[in-house]
Design a protein around this motif. Structure first.
Motif, PDB file in Angstrom:
ATOM      1  N   ALA A 189      -1.753   7.964  14.552  1.00 53.72           N
ATOM      2  CA  ALA A 189      -1.089   6.853  15.232  1.00 53.72           C
ATOM      3  C   ALA A 189       0.402   6.864  14.940  1.00 53.72           C
ATOM      4  CB  ALA A 189      -1.701   5.530  14.773  1.00 53.72           C
ATOM      5  N   VAL A 190       1.168   6.384  15.913  1.00 56.68           N
ATOM      6  CA  VAL A 190       2.614   6.266  15.767  1.00 56.68           C
ATOM      7  C   VAL A 190       2.923   5.004  14.973  1.00 56.68           C
ATOM      8  CG1 VAL A 190       4.773   5.951  17.033  1.00 56.68           C
ATOM      9  CG2 VAL A 190       3.000   7.478  17.940  1.00 56.68           C
ATOM     10  N   ASP A 191       3.827   5.129  13.997  1.00 56.51           N
ATOM     11  CA  ASP A 191       4.302   3.965  13.253  1.00 56.51           C
ATOM     12  C   ASP A 191       5.175   3.137  14.187  1.00 56.51           C
ATOM     13  OD1 ASP A 191       5.866   2.195  11.652  1.00 56.51           O
ATOM     14  OD2 ASP A 191       5.479   3.433   9.898  1.00 56.51           O
ATOM     15  N   ARG A 192       4.647   1.984  14.631  1.00 58.80           N
ATOM     16  CA  ARG A 192       5.331   1.196  15.649  1.00 58.80           C
ATOM     17  C   ARG A 192       6.704   0.720  15.180  1.00 58.80           C
ATOM     18  NH1 ARG A 192       5.402   0.732  21.076  1.00 58.80           N
ATOM     19  NH2 ARG A 192       6.101  -1.337  21.712  1.00 58.80           N
ATOM     20  N   ARG A 193       6.802   0.333  13.926  1.00 57.22           N
ATOM     21  CA  ARG A 193       8.079  -0.167  13.412  1.00 57.22           C
ATOM     22  C   ARG A 193       9.131   0.933  13.415  1.00 57.22           C
ATOM     23  NH1 ARG A 193      10.166  -0.707   8.090  1.00 57.22           N
ATOM     24  NH2 ARG A 193      11.625  -2.457   7.854  1.00 57.22           N
ATOM     25  N   GLN A 194       8.760   2.107  12.908  1.00 58.79           N
ATOM     26  CA  GLN A 194       9.703   3.219  12.904  1.00 58.79           C
ATOM     27  C   GLN A 194      10.088   3.624  14.316  1.00 58.79           C
ATOM     28  OE1 GLN A 194       8.499   6.622  10.661  1.00 58.79           O
ATOM     29  NE2 GLN A 194       9.064   5.735   8.694  1.00 58.79           N
ATOM     30  N   TYR A 195       9.114   3.612  15.205  1.00 56.67           N
ATOM     31  CA  TYR A 195       9.381   3.975  16.594  1.00 56.67           C
ATOM     32  C   TYR A 195      10.426   3.052  17.204  1.00 56.67           C
ATOM     33  CZ  TYR A 195       8.595   4.332  21.640  1.00 56.67           C
ATOM     34  OH  TYR A 195       8.772   4.457  22.995  1.00 56.67           O
ATOM     35  N   LEU A 196      10.263   1.738  17.019  1.00 55.73           N
ATOM     36  CA  LEU A 196      11.211   0.782  17.600  1.00 55.73           C
ATOM     37  C   LEU A 196      12.589   0.915  16.958  1.00 55.73           C
ATOM     38  CD1 LEU A 196       8.940  -2.390  17.942  1.00 55.73           C
ATOM     39  CD2 LEU A 196       9.760  -0.879  19.775  1.00 55.73           C
ATOM     40  N   LEU A 197      12.624   1.161  15.652  1.00 59.03           N
ATOM     41  CA  LEU A 197      13.911   1.354  14.984  1.00 59.03           C
ATOM     42  C   LEU A 197      14.635   2.571  15.558  1.00 59.03           C
ATOM     43  CD1 LEU A 197      12.965   0.583  11.265  1.00 59.03           C
ATOM     44  CD2 LEU A 197      14.618  -0.687  12.664  1.00 59.03           C
ATOM     45  N   LEU A 198      13.912   3.668  15.763  1.00 58.24           N
ATOM     46  CA  LEU A 198      14.531   4.863  16.326  1.00 58.24           C
ATOM     47  C   LEU A 198      15.023   4.617  17.750  1.00 58.24           C
ATOM     48  CD1 LEU A 198      12.243   7.806  15.124  1.00 58.24           C
ATOM     49  CD2 LEU A 198      14.388   6.990  14.156  1.00 58.24           C
ATOM     50  N   VAL A 199      14.232   3.882  18.538  1.00 59.94           N
ATOM     51  CA  VAL A 199      14.651   3.559  19.909  1.00 59.94           C
ATOM     52  C   VAL A 199      15.985   2.824  19.901  1.00 59.94           C
ATOM     53  CG1 VAL A 199      14.112   2.110  21.907  1.00 59.94           C
ATOM     54  CG2 VAL A 199      12.346   3.591  20.929  1.00 59.94           C
ATOM     55  N   LEU A 306       9.649  12.321  11.893  1.00 56.18           N
ATOM     56  CA  LEU A 306       9.028  11.023  11.641  1.00 56.18           C
ATOM     57  C   LEU A 306       7.836  10.724  12.537  1.00 56.18           C
ATOM     58  CD1 LEU A 306      12.140   8.710  11.065  1.00 56.18           C
ATOM     59  CD2 LEU A 306      10.793   9.997   9.397  1.00 56.18           C
ATOM     60  N   MET A 307       7.768  11.343  13.711  1.00 59.90           N
ATOM     61  CA  MET A 307       6.684  11.059  14.643  1.00 59.90           C
ATOM     62  C   MET A 307       5.623  12.158  14.577  1.00 59.90           C
ATOM     63  SD  MET A 307       7.561   8.184  16.231  1.00 59.90           S
ATOM     64  CE  MET A 307       8.194   7.625  14.635  1.00 59.90           C
ATOM     65  N   PRO A 308       4.377  11.845  14.943  1.00 63.77           N
ATOM     66  CA  PRO A 308       3.332  12.867  14.949  1.00 63.77           C
ATOM     67  C   PRO A 308       3.704  14.037  15.851  1.00 63.77           C
ATOM     68  CG  PRO A 308       2.381  10.681  15.211  1.00 63.77           C
ATOM     69  CD  PRO A 308       3.860  10.516  15.330  1.00 63.77           C
ATOM     70  N   ALA A 309       3.558  15.264  15.343  1.00 63.42           N
ATOM     71  CA  ALA A 309       3.948  16.447  16.106  1.00 63.42           C
ATOM     72  C   ALA A 309       3.219  16.539  17.440  1.00 63.42           C
ATOM     73  CB  ALA A 309       3.683  17.704  15.272  1.00 63.42           C
ATOM     74  N   SER A 310       1.953  16.101  17.454  1.00 65.81           N
ATOM     75  CA  SER A 310       1.166  16.201  18.675  1.00 65.81           C
ATOM     76  C   SER A 310       1.660  15.257  19.768  1.00 65.81           C
ATOM     77  CB  SER A 310      -0.307  15.901  18.382  1.00 65.81           C
ATOM     78  OG  SER A 310      -0.444  14.593  17.834  1.00 65.81           O
ATOM     79  N   GLN A 311       2.470  14.251  19.386  1.00 63.29           N
ATOM     80  CA  GLN A 311       2.948  13.276  20.365  1.00 63.29           C
ATOM     81  C   GLN A 311       4.457  13.356  20.585  1.00 63.29           C
ATOM     82  OE1 GLN A 311       1.246   9.289  19.858  1.00 63.29           O
ATOM     83  NE2 GLN A 311      -0.141  10.117  18.332  1.00 63.29           N
ATOM     84  N   TYR A 312       5.098  14.354  19.973  1.00 61.49           N
ATOM     85  CA  TYR A 312       6.559  14.455  20.038  1.00 61.49           C
ATOM     86  C   TYR A 312       7.069  14.539  21.470  1.00 61.49           C
ATOM     87  CZ  TYR A 312      11.210  16.527  19.486  1.00 61.49           C
ATOM     88  OH  TYR A 312      12.548  16.794  19.570  1.00 61.49           O
TER      89      TYR A 312
END
Length: 373
Positions: A189-199, A306-312
């Motif tokens: 699963a993608v870390d939602r908090r990290q994802y939003l911070l990167l966005v 930081l993100m899963p390689a399979s979903q990069y």
């Protein structure tokens, strides 16, 4: 070099070609430069689809087609006699931008090489840093001797002949690598908090970059510099951006969060110096250029780590949409700020955005230190 050609024929083109077009056609600047906003908005809407296509088919053919699409748009620009046709042409160019600029390229490299894509991303962004240095003088020279319409046709021909080289430069594949990653890692699963911070980090960085690219000369003139001095100072950005990428390659391998931190700190310090230390404007622009040069590398490397390689691949498209929408709106908002509050109003907002970005990167760094460091 292929990236330089596509960037020069799309995102950076109107910086040199806008005035000749306005003089020849009589169209207002809000429409001519607004065409780039339209192009960026189209690119933003198509970015997730672009990444899905890379994930499904690999990116070689898509990248090769991107130059063909931009070339088709340039041919319509050259033939446009009415404003609606001109805007349609830039909408088509936006499709090519979605298919072939950094987000699509990074996704393709991630699909092909996985975590080993970092070196390729750094090398390509290093060379692409010369996009304005090479394209602006050549386009300006061509316009002077041939006119802007013939220049568009010539540029389109160069793209048609060169961008199919992606098929030879990049190896076939990409889907197989993604499939192995997905099966090996079970699609974590993608870390939602990290994802939003990167966005938000990428979006704020893109907004600052677009504002500087579009308005720097006007802002410097608003601070009291002559046109020649403003252009001379603005020319410092290209070499400093390339220099930072060279230093990144020399520095060797380290976690890209540190590169991100250095990038946002340099950008913030640079903008603050331009705004509040008139005698240090040149130094401020050099620092900003160094930070912005690293920003392009961070965009590709930080999600890769930081993100899963399979979903990069899929995430690159989704993460780029807010950045592109912000870039599309930046010329409009920046023009309003310039008109209402002058150069210091624009710089004040950019300083605030740059400081917010420092805080956001600090939050990511703090969470990573708890987890890993």
């Amino acid at each position: 070099m292929l990236q330089i050609l596509v960037w020069g024929g799309s995102f950076f083109l109107l910086a040199v070609m806008g005035d000749p077009i306005m003089r020849d056609t009589g169209w207002g600047s809000q429409w001519v430069y607004g065409a780039l906003s339209l192009s960026l908005m189209v690119s933003a809407l198509l970015a997730p689809l672009s990444s899905r296509l890379v994930a499904r088919f690999g990116g070689r053919v898509q990248l090769a087609c991107s130059g063909v699409i931009v070339a088709f748009g340039l041919l319509i620009v050259a033939a446009s006699q009415t404003l609606p046709v001109f805007l349609l042409a830039w909408a088509i160019i936006g499709i090519g931008m979605a298919a072939g600029l950094y987000e699509a390229l990074f996704a393709t490299l991630g699909a092909l090489y996985g975590e080993r894509a970092g070196r390729a991303i750094t090398g390509i962004t290093l060379i692409s840093g010369f996009a304005t240095t090479l394209s602006w003088p050549l386009v300006a020279l061509a316009i002077e001797h041939l006119g802007w319409r013939a220049t568009c046709m010539g540029y389109a021909l160069v793209l048609l002949l060169s961008t199919p080289l992606y098929l030879k430069v990049l190896p076939a594949g990409g889907r197989q690598h993604l499939g192995k990653c997905a099966s090996a890692q079970g699609s974590p699963a993608v870390d939602r908090r990290q994802y939003l911070l990167l966005v938000w980090i990428f979006a704020l960085g893109a907004i600052i970059m677009t504002a500087i690219s579009v308005q720097l000369v006007a802002v410097l003139q608003g601070l009291g510099y002559s046109l020649a001095a403003a252009i001379g100072l603005a020319s410092l950005l290209g070499p400093s951006q390339v220099a930072s990428r060279v230093l990144q390659m020399i520095a060797g391998k380290r976690h890209p969060i540190w590169t991100a931190l250095v990038s946002v700190l340099l950008v913030a310090l640079g903008v603050l110096l331009v705004a509040f230390a008139p005698g240090a404007t040149a130094a401020g622009l050099l620092l900003y250029g160094l930070g912005n040069g690293l920003r392009a590398i961070v965009r590709g490397l930080l999600p890769l780590v930081l993100m899963p390689a399979s979903q990069y691949v899929a995430l690159m498209g989704r993460m780029s949409r807010p950045s592109l929408i912000g870039q599309a709106l930046t010329p409009l908002v920046g023009g309003y700020l310039m008109q209402q509050f002058g150069a210091m109003g624009v710089l004040g907002v950019l300083c605030c955005l740059a400081m917010v970005n420092v805080v956001l990167v600090g939050v990511v760094l703090r969470s990573l230190r708890r987890e890993r460091f």
